[in-house]
Design a protein around this motif. Sequence first.
Motif, short mmCIF file in Angstrom:
data_model
loop_
_atom_site.label_atom_id
_atom_site.label_comp_id
_atom_site.label_asym_id
_atom_site.label_seq_id
_atom_site.Cartn_x
_atom_site.Cartn_y
_atom_site.Cartn_z
N GLN A 1 -2.50 1.40 -14.31
CA GLN A 1 -3.94 1.33 -13.41
C GLN A 1 -3.75 1.48 -12.05
O GLN A 1 -4.52 2.47 -11.61
CB GLN A 1 -4.65 -0.19 -13.94
CG GLN A 1 -4.81 -0.05 -15.17
CD GLN A 1 -6.02 1.00 -15.79
OE1 GLN A 1 -5.88 1.57 -16.71
NE2 GLN A 1 -6.85 1.00 -14.45
N ALA A 2 -2.75 1.09 -11.46
CA ALA A 2 -2.24 1.26 -10.01
C ALA A 2 -2.29 2.74 -9.60
O ALA A 2 -2.86 3.10 -8.71
CB ALA A 2 -1.26 0.32 -9.48
N VAL B 1 -4.85 5.05 -7.65
CA VAL B 1 -4.06 5.42 -6.34
C VAL B 1 -4.45 4.25 -5.60
O VAL B 1 -4.75 4.35 -4.41
CB VAL B 1 -4.79 6.62 -5.71
CG1 VAL B 1 -3.91 7.06 -4.59
CG2 VAL B 1 -5.19 7.72 -6.52
N PHE B 2 -3.88 2.99 -6.00
CA PHE B 2 -4.05 1.64 -5.43
C PHE B 2 -3.04 1.57 -4.26
O PHE B 2 -3.29 0.85 -3.49
CB PHE B 2 -3.86 0.47 -6.51
CG PHE B 2 -4.20 -0.82 -5.94
CD1 PHE B 2 -5.37 -1.22 -5.50
CD2 PHE B 2 -3.23 -1.82 -5.90
CE1 PHE B 2 -5.67 -2.44 -5.27
CE2 PHE B 2 -3.40 -2.86 -5.46
CZ PHE B 2 -4.56 -3.44 -4.90
N PHE B 3 -1.86 2.07 -4.50
CA PHE B 3 -0.75 1.93 -3.52
C PHE B 3 0.31 3.03 -3.87
O PHE B 3 0.58 3.43 -4.97
CB PHE B 3 0.04 0.44 -3.46
CG PHE B 3 0.70 0.09 -4.66
CD1 PHE B 3 2.20 0.45 -4.60
CD2 PHE B 3 0.23 -0.53 -5.86
CE1 PHE B 3 2.77 -0.13 -5.59
CE2 PHE B 3 1.10 -1.03 -6.58
CZ PHE B 3 2.29 -0.68 -6.70
N GLU B 4 1.11 3.29 -2.97
CA GLU B 4 2.30 4.11 -3.04
C GLU B 4 3.44 3.50 -2.78
O GLU B 4 3.75 2.63 -1.83
CB GLU B 4 2.28 5.20 -1.98
CG GLU B 4 3.20 6.36 -2.26
CD GLU B 4 2.82 7.30 -3.27
OE1 GLU B 4 3.55 7.92 -4.00
OE2 GLU B 4 1.57 7.24 -3.75
N ALA B 5 4.51 3.64 -3.89
CA ALA B 5 5.65 2.64 -3.96
C ALA B 5 6.77 3.56 -3.51
O ALA B 5 7.03 4.77 -4.15
CB ALA B 5 5.95 2.00 -5.23
N ILE B 6 7.72 3.24 -2.61
CA ILE B 6 9.03 4.35 -2.39
C ILE B 6 10.08 3.44 -2.61
O ILE B 6 10.26 2.22 -1.91
CB ILE B 6 9.03 4.78 -0.87
CG1 ILE B 6 7.45 5.65 -0.76
CG2 ILE B 6 9.98 5.78 -0.75
CD1 ILE B 6 7.40 5.96 0.83
N ASP B 7 10.91 4.12 -3.41
CA ASP B 7 12.18 3.07 -3.67
C ASP B 7 13.53 3.77 -3.11
O ASP B 7 13.97 4.91 -3.35
CB ASP B 7 12.51 3.06 -5.21
CG ASP B 7 13.58 2.09 -5.47
OD1 ASP B 7 14.47 1.60 -4.73
OD2 ASP B 7 13.81 1.88 -6.90
N ALA C 1 -3.15 10.50 0.76
CA ALA C 1 -4.42 10.48 1.65
C ALA C 1 -5.52 9.59 0.87
O ALA C 1 -6.29 9.02 1.86
CB ALA C 1 -4.99 12.00 1.65
N LYS C 2 -5.21 9.16 -0.35
CA LYS C 2 -6.21 8.17 -0.66
C LYS C 2 -5.72 6.88 -0.73
O LYS C 2 -6.74 6.10 -0.56
CB LYS C 2 -6.23 8.63 -2.37
CG LYS C 2 -6.82 10.05 -2.64
CD LYS C 2 -7.22 10.43 -4.20
CE LYS C 2 -7.79 11.59 -4.24
NZ LYS C 2 -8.07 12.11 -5.91
N THR C 3 -4.52 6.66 -0.56
CA THR C 3 -4.15 5.23 -0.95
C THR C 3 -4.03 4.63 0.52
O THR C 3 -3.82 5.18 1.27
CB THR C 3 -2.72 5.03 -1.64
OG1 THR C 3 -2.59 3.57 -1.78
CG2 THR C 3 -1.67 5.59 -0.71
N ARG C 4 -4.16 3.35 0.54
CA ARG C 4 -4.05 2.45 1.87
C ARG C 4 -3.06 1.52 1.91
O ARG C 4 -2.95 0.96 2.81
CB ARG C 4 -5.49 1.61 2.17
CG ARG C 4 -6.73 2.69 2.56
CD ARG C 4 -6.57 3.68 3.47
NE ARG C 4 -7.64 4.44 3.78
CZ ARG C 4 -8.64 4.20 4.76
NH1 ARG C 4 -8.76 3.08 5.58
NH2 ARG C 4 -9.58 5.08 4.83
#
Length: 782
Positions: A324-325, A329-335, A353-356
């Motif tokens: 759902q996230a 586009v609830f958040f962006e995760a970078i591993d 551009a959409k996530t904060r």
Amino acid sequence: MGGLGKTTLAHKIYNHSTIKTHFAGLACVSISQKWQTRQVLQRILIGLVHEKKEEIFTWDEDKLVENLLQIQQKKNCLIVLDDIWSNDAWDSIKAAFTAEKSLSKLMLTTRNVDVARYANPKGFIHQPECLSPDQSWELLQLKALPTRGGYLDIARDYKKMEKMGREMVRNCGGLPLAIMILGGILVTKPTFDEWKKVYDDSISSLKEGKGFGKNQQEQLFDNLIRSYNVLPPQLKPCFLYLSKFMEDEWIDAETLYQLWIAEGMVLSSDKREGETMMQVAESYMGELVHRSMVQVRFNDLESSLTKFDSCSLHDLMRDLSLFQAKAEVFFEAIDIGEGNDLNLNRYDVSRVAKTRQLVVNDKRVVEANSYFTKKPNHQQFLSILFRNVDREDESQQLRLGLYLANFKLLRVLSLENVTHSRRSVLGTFSGTNIGRVLGSLVYLRYLSLRGSNLKTFPWIHNLVLLQTLNLNVPDDIFKSPASSNDLGKLSFLRHLYLPLRVSLKSVKNTKLRFNGLSKLETLENFDTKWCEVKDLPKLSGLRRLKLKVEGGYDDVKEMLKYLSDLALSSNSSIGCMSLVMRISADPGFRNDPDMIRQLFWNYKFSLQELKMVGKLPELSEIFEEQRQELNHNHIDVSLIRITELTLIRSDLEEDPMRVLEKIPTLRVLWLFLNVYKGKEMVCSAMGFPRLTRLYLWRLDNFESWRVEKGSMSVLQVLHIRKCPKLEELPEGLIFLNSLRQLILSWMPSELCDKVRPENGEQGPDFYKVAHIPDLFIVNRKA
């Protein structure tokens, strides 16, 4: 298949008293889809030889494997490998389980039966079956139709609801997790009409299909989606937020609430009169628990301001949260641990551009040449969490100063355990001062530097919107503010965590002031050596205070005066007070026993946690031989409200148990380092009615202990360490039916051999501890 209850069953077996008694060593670790071989081996070894934890963290894979093989040859162990997904995962760790004369047993849980057969073609394989229709309805009924005092609510149309419930539960395919999720939806729907609406929705959305396999998993996921869709609007972002954390991670509830609040997810409109935003956040968590969407651990101390200690997600629930996230586009995760860098240009521009919100899962700290490149679409981030920074990798260090300056709108920044190169710590890297950069992020509501080595304090006063500030950094890193009253400018601050220890060389002659912080609710690690104790009465909004005083009679007297003023202020709502006190050899304490008495009980305020280091008068003098001139000087031990007590170097000649066992609220007791110089201790019948944890450490003269039937009736943990003259365990341990864990560390071999000799057999005194699930004997002393 997920949701069948494999992990639940494995944990039931692992925690069974018969299993705990039979095996000399136990370890249970989760593998999951993204495993790291070294970490898995470390967790197994720590479970088997916990006393070597720090040493184990330094070992490479070869040494970890070697030690695991040796342990399995010396004693019988049960090792549970939960949620192992692939043959590759097994191949990465199987070298640790090839001992020819191994006494151990291995239990695996997996969604793929082929993985189990690959690990051991001759092993026993148990495949849980789905529940029958009647079993499914019975489980749904327990969750969705709770009884009141053993009786169903007759106001409900039970027969109609049962018929409809049986129809709905049929679509769950007999999967326990799916049924619990459906129950979590229905338990919030008290009427038949509301059940019918859920039923109608399920008919239109559930996919057809019977038996095992893809269709059944789709049915399960449809139930999960439905449980999310029916959440109240304010709970949806709170649930999605949990997917920011790692798989199988237990998330500290207090920290999570503060993050929710800083992100603007907790609505002030939900706050009732007299409530704090933290209490509203906890009510959100309670609702998620009620709906079976989140697993929680409870705080075991009444002094805690939060009911829940930590929370976690079942792996399928985490899949839902991540799904759902991503969709929203609830958040962006970078591993970074998978070889990515933080150049956001590599990611989908439309998504960024959409996530904060940004989460950096940093399993290994890497060079930051391309991190946070300054682009217009990057500046809108409101939240950045750095997670799982590997502090051992000093060859490559994060360089944040240049890049954080690009994120002027940040509301949340967590740099916990982020370590910096020496030049950056000192504030000079490529012309960028990190502390000054952080001081420029004026929209921050949440800033945590816990465990980091960033010297930032001198610029904190710029962050006037801060609600939570965690400065619990190492003592050689903390640097005092430019002005003693800089903190007073943070008028919105609700939660402040100061360093646990501070080198006095790092603070100025003037003490830190707290003027202007009337909204502060949490203040931890307040130390009277460098914090102005006169400001305490001004903090009328405090609900939890942890303070430390170290000095003579006058220092303690001054502290007590201002604590009393705080407690008696008209707006005071303090509910939890913790004190660490190091008593000097000042004769004032001996001449005025009332001073010590007030620490245990004071009609003006009540301590919940008390730690005292230094010589004390006999406890009988404090509580039983009191002056009667003033009514408030006469107290009964039963009036004390302390829940956790630690005594160190008290040098008592009389048995302290005779007095302490009468404290009705005491839950945790530490007696440490020659607290008692006598030889015998007695715990009387009905004594310590609420004690759950007892620690007896380094009592050099302690020889004999008698535990009477009825004493310590709810004790769960007992740890005896370095008591060299204790001859045997008390017979009365057989009465402690609630005792779950006994640890004997650095104890005489004679005592240990009476319980369990080194060959793993049962000793002559084993009957005293046979009922205790967890028995650990470590580092026997010859």
